[in-house]
Design a protein around this motif. Structure first.
Motif, PDB file in Angstrom:
ATOM      1  N   TYR A 160       0.830  -1.202   0.000  1.00 27.05           N
ATOM      2  CA  TYR A 160       0.000   0.000   0.000  1.00 27.05           C
ATOM      3  C   TYR A 160       0.871   1.262   0.000  1.00 27.05           C
ATOM      4  N   VAL A 161       1.876   1.273   0.881  1.00 34.64           N
ATOM      5  CA  VAL A 161       2.783   2.428   0.922  1.00 34.64           C
ATOM      6  C   VAL A 161       3.541   2.549  -0.383  1.00 34.64           C
ATOM      7  N   LEU A 162       4.011   1.427  -0.931  1.00 30.30           N
ATOM      8  CA  LEU A 162       4.711   1.441  -2.216  1.00 30.30           C
ATOM      9  C   LEU A 162       3.808   1.993  -3.321  1.00 30.30           C
ATOM     10  N   TRP A 163       2.555   1.570  -3.358  1.00 28.07           N
ATOM     11  CA  TRP A 163       1.585   2.061  -4.352  1.00 28.07           C
ATOM     12  C   TRP A 163       1.350   3.575  -4.196  1.00 28.07           C
ATOM     13  N   MET A 164       1.199   4.040  -2.976  1.00 29.53           N
ATOM     14  CA  MET A 164       0.987   5.476  -2.757  1.00 29.53           C
ATOM     15  C   MET A 164       2.212   6.295  -3.159  1.00 29.53           C
ATOM     16  N   VAL A 165       3.407   5.789  -2.901  1.00 26.87           N
ATOM     17  CA  VAL A 165       4.626   6.478  -3.332  1.00 26.87           C
ATOM     18  C   VAL A 165       4.681   6.536  -4.853  1.00 26.87           C
ATOM     19  N   TRP A 166       4.352   5.433  -5.520  1.00 26.01           N
ATOM     20  CA  TRP A 166       4.345   5.390  -6.990  1.00 26.01           C
ATOM     21  C   TRP A 166       3.323   6.370  -7.562  1.00 26.01           C
ATOM     22  N   MET A 167       2.125   6.394  -6.996  1.00 25.09           N
ATOM     23  CA  MET A 167       1.088   7.298  -7.494  1.00 25.09           C
ATOM     24  C   MET A 167       1.487   8.765  -7.279  1.00 25.09           C
ATOM     25  N   THR A 168       2.068   9.076  -6.169  1.00 20.86           N
ATOM     26  CA  THR A 168       2.493  10.451  -5.896  1.00 20.86           C
ATOM     27  C   THR A 168       3.630  10.857  -6.821  1.00 20.86           C
ATOM     28  N   ALA A 169       4.579   9.955  -7.057  1.00 24.47           N
ATOM     29  CA  ALA A 169       5.702  10.264  -7.940  1.00 24.47           C
ATOM     30  C   ALA A 169       5.228  10.494  -9.370  1.00 24.47           C
ATOM     31  N   THR A 170       4.298   9.679  -9.858  1.00 28.26           N
ATOM     32  CA  THR A 170       3.812   9.872 -11.228  1.00 28.26           C
ATOM     33  C   THR A 170       2.972  11.137 -11.344  1.00 28.26           C
ATOM     34  N   ARG A 171       2.236  11.483 -10.310  1.00 26.91           N
ATOM     35  CA  ARG A 171       1.448  12.712 -10.324  1.00 26.91           C
ATOM     36  C   ARG A 171       2.352  13.947 -10.323  1.00 26.91           C
ATOM     37  N   MET A 172       3.464  13.864  -9.627  1.00 25.44           N
ATOM     38  CA  MET A 172       4.380  15.000  -9.568  1.00 25.44           C
ATOM     39  C   MET A 172       5.170  15.176 -10.866  1.00 25.44           C
ATOM     40  N   GLN A 173       5.316  14.118 -11.662  1.00 28.97           N
ATOM     41  CA  GLN A 173       6.067  14.205 -12.915  1.00 28.97           C
ATOM     42  C   GLN A 173       5.213  14.709 -14.067  1.00 28.97           C
ATOM     43  N   ARG A 174       3.891  14.634 -13.934  1.00 30.75           N
ATOM     44  CA  ARG A 174       3.005  15.142 -15.010  1.00 30.75           C
ATOM     45  C   ARG A 174       3.077  16.651 -15.073  1.00 30.75           C
ATOM     46  N   PRO A 175       3.064  17.184 -16.296  1.00 29.10           N
ATOM     47  CA  PRO A 175       3.029  18.653 -16.383  1.00 29.10           C
ATOM     48  C   PRO A 175       1.671  19.196 -15.938  1.00 29.10           C
ATOM     49  N   ASN A 176       1.678  20.369 -15.414  1.00 29.63           N
ATOM     50  CA  ASN A 176       0.443  20.996 -14.955  1.00 29.63           C
ATOM     51  C   ASN A 176      -0.355  21.445 -16.158  1.00 29.63           C
ATOM     52  N   THR A 177      -1.501  20.841 -16.445  1.00 32.73           N
ATOM     53  CA  THR A 177      -2.303  21.156 -17.635  1.00 32.73           C
ATOM     54  C   THR A 177      -3.542  21.954 -17.276  1.00 32.73           C
ATOM     55  N   LYS A 178      -3.531  22.568 -16.128  1.00 34.45           N
ATOM     56  CA  LYS A 178      -4.683  23.338 -15.689  1.00 34.45           C
ATOM     57  C   LYS A 178      -4.736  24.654 -16.480  1.00 34.45           C
ATOM     58  N   HIS A 179      -5.860  24.904 -17.173  1.00 33.52           N
ATOM     59  CA  HIS A 179      -6.065  26.137 -17.941  1.00 33.52           C
ATOM     60  C   HIS A 179      -7.195  26.924 -17.316  1.00 33.52           C
ATOM     61  N   GLU A 180      -7.000  28.209 -17.236  1.00 29.60           N
ATOM     62  CA  GLU A 180      -8.065  29.046 -16.669  1.00 29.60           C
ATOM     63  C   GLU A 180      -8.850  29.737 -17.739  1.00 29.60           C
TER      64      GLU A 180
END
Length: 117
Positions: free
Chosen positions: A97-117
């Protein structure tokens, strides 16, 4: 067996809380009676403790100390394997579970921010 009123708390020694498994599912533990002491202010400012290191003149010799035998629940020999396997499965599940959460957080942090206003 000693009955304790609900308003009173009793600290049991570690060996009373975790007895070895046995066939009767209960274990007898010998608990000594509580000890009391006096705390008096020290007359000097030498920084010494207020707890007296001297024996009390009213101390009772060890031969007269009272003990109480209490029955505490204990595990059964047949259940040990299930407890051990459950512990191993719980630790492995928590690790993944901890390994999965670390993986999910790492992949989320590597994605570029695509938020448009």
């Amino acid at each position: 067996m000693v009955k304790v009123p609900p308003s009173m708390s009793v600290n049991l020694p570690l060996h009373a809380r975790y007895p070895l498994p046995n066939a009767s599912r209960h274990s007898t533990v010998r608990v000594p009676e509580p000890e009391a002491f006096w705390v008096c202010p020290t007359p000097t400012k030498s920084g010494t403790s207020t707890f007296s290191h001297l024996a009390s003149p009213y101390a009772v010799p060890d031969a007269y100390h009272m003990y109480h035998d209490i029955q505490v629940p204990a595990g059964h020999h047949a259940d040990v394997i299930f407890v051990e396997m459950g512990t191993v499965l719980g630790v492995v599940a928590a690790f993944f579970y901890v390994l999965w959460m670390v993986w999910m957080t790492a992949t989320r942090m590597q994605r570029p921010n695509t938020k448009h206003e």
